[in-house]
Every structure is written in C-alpha cells, then in structure tokens.
Design a protein around this motif. Structure first.
Motif, PDB file in Angstrom:
ATOM      1  N   LYS A  60       0.800  -1.230   0.000  1.00  0.00           N
ATOM      2  CA  LYS A  60       0.000   0.000   0.000  1.00  0.00           C
ATOM      3  C   LYS A  60       0.832   1.279   0.000  1.00  0.00           C
ATOM      4  O   LYS A  60       0.305   2.364   0.243  1.00  0.00           O
ATOM      5  CB  LYS A  60      -0.956   0.018   1.204  1.00  0.00           C
ATOM      6  N   VAL A  61       2.129   1.173  -0.241  1.00  0.00           N
ATOM      7  CA  VAL A  61       2.975   2.368  -0.328  1.00  0.00           C
ATOM      8  C   VAL A  61       3.793   2.287  -1.610  1.00  0.00           C
ATOM      9  O   VAL A  61       4.508   1.320  -1.830  1.00  0.00           O
ATOM     10  CB  VAL A  61       3.939   2.490   0.879  1.00  0.00           C
ATOM     11  N   SER A  62       3.646   3.305  -2.444  1.00  0.00           N
ATOM     12  CA  SER A  62       4.385   3.332  -3.707  1.00  0.00           C
ATOM     13  C   SER A  62       5.652   4.159  -3.522  1.00  0.00           C
ATOM     14  O   SER A  62       5.623   5.393  -3.574  1.00  0.00           O
ATOM     15  CB  SER A  62       3.513   3.930  -4.818  1.00  0.00           C
ATOM     16  N   ILE A  63       6.753   3.477  -3.264  1.00  0.00           N
ATOM     17  CA  ILE A  63       8.016   4.181  -3.069  1.00  0.00           C
ATOM     18  C   ILE A  63       9.151   3.346  -3.634  1.00  0.00           C
ATOM     19  O   ILE A  63       9.186   2.128  -3.496  1.00  0.00           O
ATOM     20  CB  ILE A  63       8.264   4.488  -1.572  1.00  0.00           C
ATOM     21  N   ARG A  64      10.051   4.024  -4.305  1.00  0.00           N
ATOM     22  CA  ARG A  64      11.218   3.365  -4.857  1.00  0.00           C
ATOM     23  C   ARG A  64      12.213   3.069  -3.725  1.00  0.00           C
ATOM     24  O   ARG A  64      12.194   3.726  -2.680  1.00  0.00           O
ATOM     25  CB  ARG A  64      11.872   4.257  -5.919  1.00  0.00           C
ATOM     26  N   PRO A  65      13.117   2.106  -3.928  1.00  0.00           N
ATOM     27  CA  PRO A  65      14.059   1.740  -2.857  1.00  0.00           C
ATOM     28  C   PRO A  65      14.963   2.898  -2.454  1.00  0.00           C
ATOM     29  O   PRO A  65      15.411   3.685  -3.284  1.00  0.00           O
ATOM     30  CB  PRO A  65      14.880   0.614  -3.493  1.00  0.00           C
ATOM     31  N   LEU A 116      13.845  10.083  -9.876  1.00  0.00           N
ATOM     32  CA  LEU A 116      13.110  10.640 -11.015  1.00  0.00           C
ATOM     33  C   LEU A 116      11.854   9.823 -11.303  1.00  0.00           C
ATOM     34  O   LEU A 116      10.803  10.382 -11.648  1.00  0.00           O
ATOM     35  CB  LEU A 116      14.007  10.682 -12.258  1.00  0.00           C
ATOM     36  N   SER A 117      11.936   8.512 -11.139  1.00  0.00           N
ATOM     37  CA  SER A 117      10.755   7.661 -11.322  1.00  0.00           C
ATOM     38  C   SER A 117       9.704   7.970 -10.269  1.00  0.00           C
ATOM     39  O   SER A 117       8.500   7.964 -10.554  1.00  0.00           O
ATOM     40  CB  SER A 117      11.143   6.178 -11.237  1.00  0.00           C
ATOM     41  N   GLN A 118      10.161   8.248  -9.051  1.00  0.00           N
ATOM     42  CA  GLN A 118       9.234   8.599  -7.973  1.00  0.00           C
ATOM     43  C   GLN A 118       8.519   9.910  -8.286  1.00  0.00           C
ATOM     44  O   GLN A 118       7.317  10.041  -8.076  1.00  0.00           O
ATOM     45  CB  GLN A 118      10.016   8.717  -6.659  1.00  0.00           C
ATOM     46  N   ILE A 119       9.263  10.884  -8.807  1.00  0.00           N
ATOM     47  CA  ILE A 119       8.667  12.160  -9.190  1.00  0.00           C
ATOM     48  C   ILE A 119       7.639  11.957 -10.294  1.00  0.00           C
ATOM     49  O   ILE A 119       6.535  12.516 -10.266  1.00  0.00           O
ATOM     50  CB  ILE A 119       9.750  13.156  -9.650  1.00  0.00           C
ATOM     51  N   GLU A 120       7.994  11.147 -11.280  1.00  0.00           N
ATOM     52  CA  GLU A 120       7.096  10.900 -12.405  1.00  0.00           C
ATOM     53  C   GLU A 120       5.802  10.228 -11.940  1.00  0.00           C
ATOM     54  O   GLU A 120       4.711  10.550 -12.425  1.00  0.00           O
ATOM     55  CB  GLU A 120       7.795  10.026 -13.451  1.00  0.00           C
ATOM     56  N   VAL A 191      13.451  28.172   4.200  1.00  0.00           N
ATOM     57  CA  VAL A 191      14.361  27.134   3.715  1.00  0.00           C
ATOM     58  C   VAL A 191      13.600  25.821   3.593  1.00  0.00           C
ATOM     59  O   VAL A 191      12.840  25.446   4.484  1.00  0.00           O
ATOM     60  CB  VAL A 191      15.567  26.957   4.662  1.00  0.00           C
ATOM     61  N   PHE A 192      13.789  25.146   2.464  1.00  0.00           N
ATOM     62  CA  PHE A 192      13.129  23.869   2.221  1.00  0.00           C
ATOM     63  C   PHE A 192      14.156  22.742   2.237  1.00  0.00           C
ATOM     64  O   PHE A 192      15.289  22.909   1.790  1.00  0.00           O
ATOM     65  CB  PHE A 192      12.441  23.860   0.852  1.00  0.00           C
ATOM     66  N   TRP A 193      13.726  21.588   2.721  1.00  0.00           N
ATOM     67  CA  TRP A 193      14.472  20.356   2.532  1.00  0.00           C
ATOM     68  C   TRP A 193      13.938  19.656   1.297  1.00  0.00           C
ATOM     69  O   TRP A 193      12.726  19.618   1.065  1.00  0.00           O
ATOM     70  CB  TRP A 193      14.296  19.418   3.723  1.00  0.00           C
ATOM     71  N   PHE A 194      14.826  19.102   0.487  1.00  0.00           N
ATOM     72  CA  PHE A 194      14.378  18.214  -0.574  1.00  0.00           C
ATOM     73  C   PHE A 194      13.873  16.930   0.082  1.00  0.00           C
ATOM     74  O   PHE A 194      14.437  16.470   1.077  1.00  0.00           O
ATOM     75  CB  PHE A 194      15.519  17.901  -1.549  1.00  0.00           C
ATOM     76  N   ALA A 195      12.811  16.366  -0.472  1.00  0.00           N
ATOM     77  CA  ALA A 195      12.197  15.196   0.155  1.00  0.00           C
ATOM     78  C   ALA A 195      11.817  14.154  -0.890  1.00  0.00           C
ATOM     79  O   ALA A 195      11.786  14.440  -2.087  1.00  0.00           O
ATOM     80  CB  ALA A 195      10.962  15.614   0.953  1.00  0.00           C
ATOM     81  N   VAL A 196      11.534  12.952  -0.403  1.00  0.00           N
ATOM     82  CA  VAL A 196      11.100  11.849  -1.261  1.00  0.00           C
ATOM     83  C   VAL A 196       9.592  11.691  -1.114  1.00  0.00           C
ATOM     84  O   VAL A 196       9.104  11.457  -0.012  1.00  0.00           O
ATOM     85  CB  VAL A 196      11.796  10.527  -0.866  1.00  0.00           C
ATOM     86  N   PRO A 197       8.834  11.834  -2.189  1.00  0.00           N
ATOM     87  CA  PRO A 197       7.383  11.671  -2.096  1.00  0.00           C
ATOM     88  C   PRO A 197       7.005  10.298  -1.546  1.00  0.00           C
ATOM     89  O   PRO A 197       7.657   9.296  -1.827  1.00  0.00           O
ATOM     90  CB  PRO A 197       6.919  11.816  -3.553  1.00  0.00           C
ATOM     91  N   ASN A 198       5.955  10.269  -0.739  1.00  0.00           N
ATOM     92  CA  ASN A 198       5.368   9.039  -0.175  1.00  0.00           C
ATOM     93  C   ASN A 198       6.222   8.372   0.894  1.00  0.00           C
ATOM     94  O   ASN A 198       5.920   7.246   1.303  1.00  0.00           O
ATOM     95  CB  ASN A 198       5.069   8.000  -1.272  1.00  0.00           C
ATOM     96  N   ILE A 199       7.257   9.057   1.376  1.00  0.00           N
ATOM     97  CA  ILE A 199       8.150   8.412   2.338  1.00  0.00           C
ATOM     98  C   ILE A 199       7.659   8.537   3.778  1.00  0.00           C
ATOM     99  O   ILE A 199       8.135   7.848   4.671  1.00  0.00           O
ATOM    100  CB  ILE A 199       9.584   8.995   2.234  1.00  0.00           C
ATOM    101  N   GLY A 200       6.673   9.406   4.009  1.00  0.00           N
ATOM    102  CA  GLY A 200       6.232   9.706   5.375  1.00  0.00           C
ATOM    103  C   GLY A 200       5.823   8.498   6.192  1.00  0.00           C
ATOM    104  O   GLY A 200       6.301   8.295   7.311  1.00  0.00           O
TER     105      GLY A 200
END
Length: 271
Positions: A60-65, A116-120, A191-200
């Motif tokens: 149930k979580v779409s995240i790349r390794p 990049l795949s995660q962003i797409e 200031v922003f941190w770069f983050a990985v979508p769906n990692i929460g």
C-alpha cells in the motif's frame, strides 16, 4: 505533461542496463545469503546496489528503494571512505541524499533514476486528479535537481532556478510541497528540505521498528541474540523487514555484532 530531458532519458537507459546486470549477478545470491554472510563490503557503490536490491516490498505504499547512510556504515567499515564516495557519487549525479526528520544524523540515499521515477509517479497521479499546473515538475527536474545537490534550498534560490523554466507563482511552490518534493524547515520557514514523495508512512514505521527491536533485545537477559535467529523474526510495527532495521541499528551504533564459535551475535551497545 512535461517531457523528461534527453540527458535524463540517456542516464535512465544506462542505469536500467546497469541494474539488469547487477540483478543478474546478485539475484541468486540474494535469495540464499543470510545477513551474516553478506554484511561486509569494501566498496560503497556495491553496498548501495546490494542493499537496494534487498529493499523490502511494502504493501500500500508506492516508493522506490532507498538506503540509509547508517546501513552503509554497518557494512563498509571505513566511514570516511563511505562519506567520500557518497560525495563523489552525488557530484556525478548517480544518486541523491535526503535529510530525514527521524533523527539528527538520519539520511536517505536514493539512486537518481529511482528518484526521477518517484517524481514521475507522483506527477501522473496529480495529473489524473487535475491538481494544478504540472509544468513546474519539469522545471524542478531540469533546473533545480540538476543544479542543486545539497539537502536544502532557500526559497529565493528555488524561485530563481525555477524561473529558468517559466514564470514562477506561489501555487507552483505549493504544488511541489503538496507532492512531497519539498518540506519546510521548522527553524527557518524560508528554507526547504528536498524530500522523497510518499516516504512519510515509511519513516513512521522506521522509528517504530527501531524502538520495537531495541525493546525486544533489552528485555533479554544478556541483551543479545544470535543474528541467524533474530533475522527470522518479524516486526509488528514496521513495514520494513528485520534485515533493514538490523543494518540501520548496527551502523548507527545502537547494536554491535560479536563473533562466537556458533555464529554472529547481535548485542545492545553499552551506553
């Protein structure tokens, strides 16, 4: 929908070919080797590839390794070498490194093509829901990611880089935040941190799994257990597997390993 630049496509093709070779070389070994038999590496990039290949499947979580820096410290003993080689791979745009909010020294490492795949994936999902002006994702990928390699970026610099793609609006920044690509720093909201979508949700499980595993070991009489036995145990409060957590806690120094005549023992580190 914004198009992926040709340079990124070329890198992606090369990375896919390389990954196929790696999978061919390691898939059989991955199925048979225990953590004890595959704990130590001499090369950071090889360690990254092996740990990536062993990334658990999460329901149930779409995240790349992704790989934690602490996991690298557990299997490449020279930490200075790890940091030096990570910096080199970052400059060569092989990977990205993200600061996490789960601990002061927690960092996630993701191969650039996975990122990049995660962003797409997120972009397609937002496109289906018709959420905002998606051209900003192309600007972000081309003019920000390719240029800014640090963990964070100031609002003014972000807008300046994005403006190389088009006229930047507040809604564009909000869209990147809602997509999970940026998070605001609590100390300085500019200031922003770069983050990985769906990692929460995964990071929540990471913190809970750490506590669960340490609690289990602390309840044992000598605060230790054979690694072969521990590796088979399932955690209740984490979507990650035992191997993922063991590498993390060994690398962060919370656990140590001791060679014995009957095999490797995992022990809670003394304060």
């Amino acid at each position: 929908m914004p198009q992926i630049p040709e340079s990124s496509k070329s890198r992606k093709r090369l990375r896919q070919e390389e990954e196929e070779e790696i999978r061919a070389e390691t898939s059989d070994a991955d199925q048979t080797l225990s953590l004890e038999e595959s704990l130590i590496f001499s090369d950071t990039l090889m360690a990254l590839r092996i740990i990536r290949a062993q990334f658990p499947s999460i329901d149930k979580v779409s995240i790349r390794p992704f790989i934690l820096r602490s996991q690298l410290y557990s299997c490449v003993k020279d930490r200075t070498q790890v940091d030096r080689e990570l910096e080199s791979l970052l400059r060569e745009k092989v990977l990205r490194i993200f600061k996490l909010n789960t601990g002061q020294d927690d960092h996630a490492i993701m191969f650039l093509d996975d990122y990049l795949s995660q962003i797409e994936h997120v972009m397609k999902r937002m496109e289906e829901k018709k959420q905002g002006d998606l051209e900003v994702f192309g600007w972000f990928r081309t003019h920000v990611i390719d240029v800014k390699l640090e963990h964070s970026i100031h609002h003014q610099e972000l807008c300046s880089l994005l403006s190389n793609g088009g006229k930047v609006k507040d809604d564009h920044i909000s869209l990147l935040i809602n997509a999970g690509l940026l998070t605001r720093q609590l100390i300085d909201p500019n200031v922003f941190w770069f983050a990985v979508p769906n990692i929460g949700s995964v990071l929540k499980g990471l913190s809970q799994g750490r506590k669960e595993l340490l609690s289990f070991l602390n309840r044992r009489r000598y605060k230790e257990i054979m690694l072969a036995s521990l590796e088979k145990k399932r955690l209740r409060f984490s979507p990650m597997d035992m191997r993922f957590h063991l590498r993390d806690l060994i690398g962060s120094g919370h656990l140590t390993t001791v060679n014995t005549p009957t095999g490797l023992v995992v022990r809670v580190s003394k304060d």
